[in-house]
Design a protein around this motif. Structure first.
Motif, mmCIF file in Angstrom:
data_model
loop_
_atom_site.group_PDB
_atom_site.id
_atom_site.type_symbol
_atom_site.label_atom_id
_atom_site.label_comp_id
_atom_site.label_asym_id
_atom_site.label_seq_id
_atom_site.Cartn_x
_atom_site.Cartn_y
_atom_site.Cartn_z
ATOM 1 N N UNK A 1 -192.754 17.547 152.435
ATOM 2 C CA UNK A 1 -193.132 18.660 151.363
ATOM 3 C C UNK A 1 -192.684 18.440 149.916
ATOM 4 N N UNK A 2 -191.423 18.158 150.020
ATOM 5 C CA UNK A 2 -190.975 17.627 148.299
ATOM 6 C C UNK A 2 -191.926 16.503 147.864
ATOM 7 N N UNK A 3 -192.305 15.702 148.668
ATOM 8 C CA UNK A 3 -193.210 14.531 147.934
ATOM 9 C C UNK A 3 -194.437 15.047 147.573
ATOM 10 N N UNK A 4 -195.053 15.955 148.324
ATOM 11 C CA UNK A 4 -196.385 16.607 147.837
ATOM 12 C C UNK A 4 -196.025 17.422 146.811
ATOM 13 N N UNK A 5 -195.272 18.119 146.402
ATOM 14 C CA UNK A 5 -194.851 18.965 145.304
ATOM 15 C C UNK A 5 -194.893 18.057 144.131
ATOM 16 N N UNK A 6 -194.389 16.774 144.391
ATOM 17 C CA UNK A 6 -194.064 15.921 143.136
ATOM 18 C C UNK A 6 -195.308 15.029 142.920
ATOM 19 N N UNK A 7 -196.049 14.884 143.737
ATOM 20 C CA UNK A 7 -197.231 14.147 143.691
ATOM 21 C C UNK A 7 -196.934 12.735 143.947
ATOM 22 N N UNK A 8 -195.841 12.624 144.923
ATOM 23 C CA UNK A 8 -195.255 11.222 145.513
ATOM 24 C C UNK A 8 -196.267 10.909 146.779
ATOM 25 N N UNK A 9 -196.614 9.553 146.714
ATOM 26 C CA UNK A 9 -197.310 9.053 147.781
ATOM 27 C C UNK A 9 -196.410 8.046 148.575
ATOM 28 N N UNK A 10 -195.606 8.156 149.393
ATOM 29 C CA UNK A 10 -194.749 7.371 149.923
ATOM 30 C C UNK A 10 -195.301 6.212 150.637
ATOM 31 N N UNK A 11 -194.882 4.976 150.485
ATOM 32 C CA UNK A 11 -195.332 3.684 151.142
ATOM 33 C C UNK A 11 -195.098 3.899 152.712
ATOM 34 N N UNK A 12 -196.185 3.942 153.501
ATOM 35 C CA UNK A 12 -196.079 3.690 154.739
ATOM 36 C C UNK A 12 -195.609 2.479 155.514
ATOM 37 N N UNK A 13 -195.291 2.659 156.849
ATOM 38 C CA UNK A 13 -195.190 1.318 157.779
ATOM 39 C C UNK A 13 -196.613 0.579 157.897
ATOM 40 N N UNK A 14 -197.634 1.408 158.021
ATOM 41 C CA UNK A 14 -199.175 0.731 157.943
ATOM 42 C C UNK A 14 -199.410 0.135 156.730
ATOM 43 N N UNK A 15 -198.898 0.566 155.578
ATOM 44 C CA UNK A 15 -199.032 0.110 154.183
ATOM 45 C C UNK A 15 -198.284 -1.277 153.974
ATOM 46 N N UNK A 16 -197.073 -1.436 154.652
ATOM 47 C CA UNK A 16 -196.550 -2.309 154.660
ATOM 48 C C UNK A 16 -197.068 -3.632 155.504
ATOM 49 N N UNK A 17 -197.753 -3.281 156.533
ATOM 50 C CA UNK A 17 -198.485 -4.327 157.320
ATOM 51 C C UNK A 17 -199.734 -4.912 156.763
ATOM 52 N N UNK A 18 -200.315 -3.903 155.774
ATOM 53 C CA UNK A 18 -201.166 -4.315 154.877
ATOM 54 C C UNK A 18 -200.899 -5.364 153.906
ATOM 55 N N UNK A 19 -199.853 -5.077 153.477
ATOM 56 C CA UNK A 19 -198.941 -6.190 152.582
ATOM 57 C C UNK A 19 -199.093 -7.627 153.282
ATOM 58 N N UNK A 20 -198.381 -7.120 154.620
ATOM 59 C CA UNK A 20 -198.197 -8.622 155.194
ATOM 60 C C UNK A 20 -199.543 -9.261 155.656
ATOM 61 N N UNK A 21 -200.499 -8.774 155.947
ATOM 62 C CA UNK A 21 -201.834 -8.833 156.236
ATOM 63 C C UNK A 21 -202.312 -9.876 154.754
ATOM 64 N N UNK A 22 -202.187 -9.467 153.795
ATOM 65 C CA UNK A 22 -202.714 -9.905 152.506
ATOM 66 C C UNK A 22 -201.827 -11.237 152.076
ATOM 67 N N UNK A 23 -200.520 -11.132 152.574
ATOM 68 C CA UNK A 23 -199.775 -12.350 152.177
ATOM 69 C C UNK A 23 -200.140 -13.418 153.124
ATOM 70 N N UNK A 24 -200.508 -13.384 154.422
ATOM 71 C CA UNK A 24 -200.948 -14.484 155.306
ATOM 72 C C UNK A 24 -202.505 -14.772 154.934
ATOM 73 N N UNK A 25 -203.034 -14.026 154.434
ATOM 74 C CA UNK A 25 -204.548 -14.309 153.795
ATOM 75 C C UNK A 25 -204.496 -15.222 152.661
#
Length: 451
Positions: free
Chosen positions: A400-424
């Motif tokens: 709720x606090x992040x939503x109020x402040x317009x913050x979009x946390x990085x999720x574990x799925x996002x981290x997996x996307x980084x890993x995938x990009x580094x492998x590519x």
């Protein structure tokens, strides 16, 4: 009214390095009741020093990330990246939203030498150099040019050994590692030919581990040179070597170098003992390093002898230890550079535990031990936490606090996307299993298709 007895224990762990993730694991294993753990990090990537501190050519140590991954994939654990304590959320706001908060942000700032000339351009913290070759998003890929022929590395611990080894290796020797491509290009263009590694004490007092030390002697592109008068052992040092297997192994490795004449390899590494830096010299940038010969006095302290020498070097890398930095809203002992605590319970100015606040890892005990030491350390902190804390029921949430402040946390799925990009990227470059993305923009670009 909410039935508190059926509510999970909600814990925030600030820091996603080994100390933080081992804390999350201990909470899952030790708690007899349901638990929800949010592991927060200001970076979009987890694993802390395992990702940004372990040398890229030490792949066996970096494999610890596979163990830490399993913890982050537990249904009771959530990775919340890109959220910085102090900038995005305060300690008070975390305390309102969780039953307990564990601070585990490590110790990533260098200790200073405290000598004249330390702030000259070309005098840099080894931590900055490590962050550079490890692809830390805070460190631009163009930070180091390596256009000087002679470099001094101050320190005789494993971080100094890592720095020396990366300087001494060729780019081809590092091509199969995860070093970012722009960094590898800088290493390929390196003009460094002469490396000095300098310790205040003798070989029997150095902090190397033998395995890392022996690696220096196996470098195909560097001659390792020691001076017989600097590695001779007195009776006390011989006794240390006889009583301690690691010291004995170190001394044997170093004495083995003394019997090998230089072969004229691309680079030369001089490993020096019994010298302490007293001044960094130069007009506008580092040009030389002044050293004083040392000895141990009757109490075992390092003292100067009044004998000096000067090395002509164009860069000085300081590797004399890590220290933690204060966290906003969290007690801190400037003398020890740790959070004051008792068995992981954070202590306030009055010496009493601060309700709901805990600490783990180097921030708790100082920069000591190996990565695995954090596991038992975290277990102790979690025992204290579970003995003290019970669920409080309804409370506001971090989401709720992040939503109020317009913050979009990085999720574990996002981290997996980084890993995938580094492998590519590695596949496209023909470079091993992974090549780290260089800079925060590249990390954000890897995440954006997921959103």
């Amino acid at each position: 009214m909410t039935d508190v007895a059926n509510q999970p224990l909600r814990v925030a762990v600030v820091g996603s390095g080994p100390a933080g993730i081992y804390t999350a694991e201990a909470l899952i294993k030790q708690s007899q009741d349901p638990v929800e753990v949010d592991v927060l990090d200001r970076l979009p990537t987890p694993y802390g020093l395992v990702r940004y501190g372990v040398a890229p050519d030490h792949t066996s140590i970096k494999s610890i990330a596979n163990y830490l991954r399993r913890v982050l994939e537990d249904p009771a654990v959530r990775f919340v990246g890109g959220i910085e304590l102090g900038a995005d959320v305060t300690a008070e706001e975390l305390a309102e939203r969780y039953d307990a908060v564990v601070y585990a942000t490590g110790a990533m700032v260098d200790r200073h030498l405290g000598i004249p000339g330390e702030d000259l351009p070309g005098s840099v913290a080894a931590t900055d150099f490590v962050n550079w070759y490890c692809g830390h998003p805070d460190m631009p890929a163009d930070r180091f040019r390596l256009d000087q022929e002679a470099v001094a590395v101050i320190g005789v611990g494993n971080v100094a050994v890592d720095v020396v080894r990366i300087l001494a290796k060729t780019a081809d020797e590092l091509r199969e590692t995860d070093v970012p491509e722009p960094v590898l290009e800088r290493l390929a263009a390196s003009r460094v030919r002469h490396i000095h590694m300098i310790g205040r004490r003798g070989p029997a007092q150095a902090k190397f581990t033998t395995k890392e030390l022996r690696e220096l002697g196996e470098l195909p592109s560097a001659d390792v040179v020691v001076r017989p008068d600097e590695i001779d052992l007195d009776a006390a040092a011989r006794a240390l070597a006889e009583a301690n297997r690691q010291i004995r192994g170190n001394v044997q490795a170093i004495h083995g170098w003394a019997s090998r004449p230089p072969e004229g390899r691309l680079r030369r590494l001089d490993v020096r003992f019994w010298l302490r830096p007293v001044e960094i010299l130069g007009e506008g940038r580092v040009e030389a390093l002044r050293l004083e010969r040392t000895r141990l006095d009757e109490t075992g302290r390092v003292v100067g002898t009044g004998e000096f020498e000067t090395l002509e070097v164009g860069m000085v890398l300081r590797s004399v230890g890590y220290r933690s930095v204060p966290l906003p809203g969290v007690p801190f002992d400037e003398r020890t550079s740790t959070v004051p605590n008792s068995e992981g319970r954070v202590l306030g100015a009055d010496g009493e535990p601060v309700p709901g606040q805990y600490v783990a890892g180097w921030l708790k005990r100082g920069p000591t031990g190996v990565i695995g030491t954090n596991k038992s350390d975290a277990a102790e902190t979690v025992r204290s936490l579970l003995a003290d804390v019970t669920p409080r029921g309804d409370r506001p949430t971090l989401d709720d606090l992040c939503a109020e402040r317009g913050l979009t946390p990085v999720t574990y799925a996002d981290w997996l996307a980084i890993e995938k990009a580094e492998a590519a990227l590695a596949q496209s470059l023909g470079r091993g299993e992974r090549v780290k993305l260089a800079g925060p923009e590249a990390l954000r670009a890897a995440i954006s298709p997921q959103r």
